[in-house]
Scaffold this motif. Structure first.
Motif, PDB file in Angstrom:
ATOM      1  N   GLY A   1       0.776  -1.224   0.000  1.00 44.82           N
ATOM      2  CA  GLY A   1       0.000   0.000   0.000  1.00 44.82           C
ATOM      3  C   GLY A   1       0.814   1.285   0.000  1.00 44.82           C
ATOM      4  O   GLY A   1       0.247   2.368  -0.099  1.00 44.82           O
ATOM      5  N   ARG A   2       2.121   1.180   0.107  1.00 42.29           N
ATOM      6  CA  ARG A   2       2.956   2.385   0.087  1.00 42.29           C
ATOM      7  C   ARG A   2       3.033   2.961  -1.314  1.00 42.29           C
ATOM      8  O   ARG A   2       2.821   2.266  -2.296  1.00 42.29           O
ATOM      9  N   THR A   3       3.356   4.255  -1.374  1.00 44.68           N
ATOM     10  CA  THR A   3       3.532   4.947  -2.645  1.00 44.68           C
ATOM     11  C   THR A   3       4.815   5.760  -2.572  1.00 44.68           C
ATOM     12  O   THR A   3       5.090   6.412  -1.569  1.00 44.68           O
ATOM     13  N   ALA A   4       5.593   5.715  -3.636  1.00 45.79           N
ATOM     14  CA  ALA A   4       6.803   6.528  -3.749  1.00 45.79           C
ATOM     15  C   ALA A   4       6.771   7.218  -5.104  1.00 45.79           C
ATOM     16  O   ALA A   4       5.979   6.862  -5.980  1.00 45.79           O
ATOM     17  N   TYR A   5       7.614   8.211  -5.267  1.00 51.77           N
ATOM     18  CA  TYR A   5       7.659   8.957  -6.519  1.00 51.77           C
ATOM     19  C   TYR A   5       9.037   8.847  -7.147  1.00 51.77           C
ATOM     20  O   TYR A   5      10.050   8.858  -6.458  1.00 51.77           O
TER      21      TYR A   5
END
Length: 66
Positions: free
Chosen positions: A22-26
């Protein structure tokens, strides 16, 4: 006299990297030509994970943001 300037197009391309927990990175890609190649984006994301720029984990999807 022209007071308005045309905006220069952004040279970097931004991607949203989603993980299985569920994590998000850019992720930012400076080369627009590479940004159009889906396979190259995956390779760059894995390389940045190994360098520590992106968090460790299983990447489920990479989506272009801008």
């Amino acid at each position: 006299m022209n007071t308005f300037r045309k905006s220069t197009p952004s040279k970097s391309v931004m991607f949203m990297v989603n993980y299985d927990d569920g994590r998000t990175a850019y992720l930012w890609i400076d080369d627009p030509a590479k940004a159009n190649d889906t396979w190259a984006i995956g390779v760059i994301a894995q390389a940045q994970q190994q360098q520590g720029s992106l968090p460790e984990g299983t990447i489920t999807s990479i989506r272009r943001v801008r």
